[in-house]
Motif scaffolding. Structure first.
Motif, mmCIF file in Angstrom:
data_model
loop_
_atom_site.group_PDB
_atom_site.id
_atom_site.type_symbol
_atom_site.label_atom_id
_atom_site.label_comp_id
_atom_site.label_asym_id
_atom_site.label_seq_id
_atom_site.Cartn_x
_atom_site.Cartn_y
_atom_site.Cartn_z
ATOM 1 N N LEU A 63 -13.071 1.217 3.321
ATOM 2 C CA LEU A 63 -12.253 2.121 4.137
ATOM 3 C C LEU A 63 -10.842 2.223 3.585
ATOM 4 N N ALA A 64 -10.293 1.088 3.157
ATOM 5 C CA ALA A 64 -8.933 1.109 2.611
ATOM 6 C C ALA A 64 -8.863 1.973 1.363
ATOM 7 N N ALA A 65 -9.952 2.008 0.583
ATOM 8 C CA ALA A 65 -9.957 2.811 -0.640
ATOM 9 C C ALA A 65 -9.926 4.303 -0.352
ATOM 10 N N ARG A 66 -10.572 4.723 0.733
ATOM 11 C CA ARG A 66 -10.702 6.159 0.973
ATOM 12 C C ARG A 66 -9.896 6.660 2.166
ATOM 13 N N SER A 67 -9.246 5.759 2.905
ATOM 14 C CA SER A 67 -8.466 6.163 4.083
ATOM 15 C C SER A 67 -6.991 5.999 3.770
ATOM 16 N N ARG A 68 -6.440 6.981 3.105
ATOM 17 C CA ARG A 68 -5.054 6.904 2.636
ATOM 18 C C ARG A 68 -4.033 6.878 3.766
ATOM 19 N N HIS A 69 -4.426 7.316 4.956
ATOM 20 C CA HIS A 69 -3.463 7.422 6.048
ATOM 21 C C HIS A 69 -3.797 6.495 7.211
ATOM 22 N N SER A 70 -4.495 5.403 6.918
ATOM 23 C CA SER A 70 -4.920 4.485 7.970
ATOM 24 C C SER A 70 -4.544 3.052 7.634
ATOM 25 N N LEU A 71 -4.349 2.271 8.678
ATOM 26 C CA LEU A 71 -4.238 0.831 8.569
ATOM 27 C C LEU A 71 -5.600 0.257 8.948
ATOM 28 N N VAL A 72 -6.200 -0.543 8.084
ATOM 29 C CA VAL A 72 -7.503 -1.144 8.368
ATOM 30 C C VAL A 72 -7.249 -2.601 8.765
ATOM 31 N N HIS A 73 -7.591 -2.913 9.991
ATOM 32 C CA HIS A 73 -7.197 -4.179 10.610
ATOM 33 C C HIS A 73 -8.411 -5.065 10.862
ATOM 34 N N LEU A 74 -8.368 -6.310 10.393
ATOM 35 C CA LEU A 74 -9.404 -7.293 10.706
ATOM 36 C C LEU A 74 -8.763 -8.421 11.508
ATOM 37 N N PRO A 75 -8.907 -8.402 12.834
ATOM 38 C CA PRO A 75 -8.344 -9.486 13.646
ATOM 39 C C PRO A 75 -9.183 -10.749 13.512
ATOM 40 N N MET A 76 -8.544 -11.853 13.150
ATOM 41 C CA MET A 76 -9.286 -13.104 12.982
ATOM 42 C C MET A 76 -8.432 -14.348 13.251
ATOM 43 N N ARG A 77 -7.169 -14.158 13.621
ATOM 44 C CA ARG A 77 -6.305 -15.329 13.780
ATOM 45 C C ARG A 77 -6.669 -16.186 14.981
ATOM 46 N N ALA A 78 -7.526 -15.681 15.870
ATOM 47 C CA ALA A 78 -7.989 -16.499 16.990
ATOM 48 C C ALA A 78 -9.256 -17.278 16.646
ATOM 49 N N ASN A 79 -9.799 -17.069 15.433
ATOM 50 C CA ASN A 79 -11.042 -17.730 15.048
ATOM 51 C C ASN A 79 -10.818 -19.196 14.681
#
Length: 222
Positions: A63-79
């Motif tokens: 997604l980061a490669a093809r979504s030039r106008h987006s922030l791709v977020h992976l929440p994991m700090r609570a893991n």
């Protein structure tokens, strides 16, 4: 390959407005529970993933490669980590955000954006195999040339690792580093239960400028 990587990933999309700026944020509908990212206290950052988390990470990278106008977020700090850290380790879990460099997103704005995400709306994205090129097609000599500038860079702020780059940087590292965590790691460790399978992603032009070490962990102690 996991079922989620074959059939696509369910994501959430939110649009957050801060003053005159609007940000489009994508994150997994079901964030992976067995993914853990932290600063190891040296010049590298470390991440552990199981099979499900590896598939989610691959989709996010695509997604980061093809979504030039987006922030791709992976929440994991609570893991929780795959094993109990030492009491004096000072390990601080991090979230992950992948972003195109042309957005010029200031990490200092992330806490305000994150606080306004809400529940988002559902969206399904294609599996990573439909995005990344064949690793053998990558011109590594061109990438190593002094005039080539599409390298990944990183910053840590607000308990989040920001990985910043252009489409080629995400596609190149996705094909050579991230996708094998999905397609090769399970079989490799099934044959060698005591073995090790990882991806080492360098940031910047020089290897010592920084590195993200992503290790595949099929089983977790916690």
């Amino acid at each position: 390959m996991t079922r989620s990587s074959r059939t696509g990933q369910r994501m959430r999309i939110s649009r957050v407005r801060l003053g005159r700026d609007e940000y489009r944020v994508l994150w997994p509908d079901r964030p992976p529970r067995r993914a853990f990212l932290f600063d190891d206290g040296g010049w590298a950052l470390a991440m552990y993933v199981d099979g499900e988390a590896a598939a989610v990470l691959a989709v996010a990278w695509g997604l980061a490669a093809r979504s030039r106008h987006s922030l791709v977020h992976l929440p994991m700090r609570a893991n929780l980590p795959p094993e109990e850290p030492a009491p004096d380790s000072g390990v601080e879990p991090l979230d992950l955000v992948l972003v195109h460099h042309s957005m010029r997103f200031p990490p200092s704005r992330w806490p305000a954006v994150r606080a306004r995400l809400g529940t988002g709306r559902p969206h399904t994205v294609s599996p990573p195999g439909d995005v990344f090129p064949d690793a053998g097609m990558i011109d590594h000599d061109r990438v190593a040339h002094r005039e080539y500038h599409d390298h990944l860079h990183f910053a840590v702020a607000a308990r989040t690792l920001f990985v910043v780059g252009g489409p080629e940087a995400f596609l190149r590292t996705g094909a050579t580093m991230i996708r094998p965590l999905v397609t090769e790691a399970p079989a490799h460790l099934a044959e060698r239960p005591d073995g090790h399978f990882c991806a080492e992603i360098d940031f910047g032009r020089r290897r010592r400028s920084g590195r993200l070490h992503v290790e595949y962990r099929p089983t977790w102690a916690l």
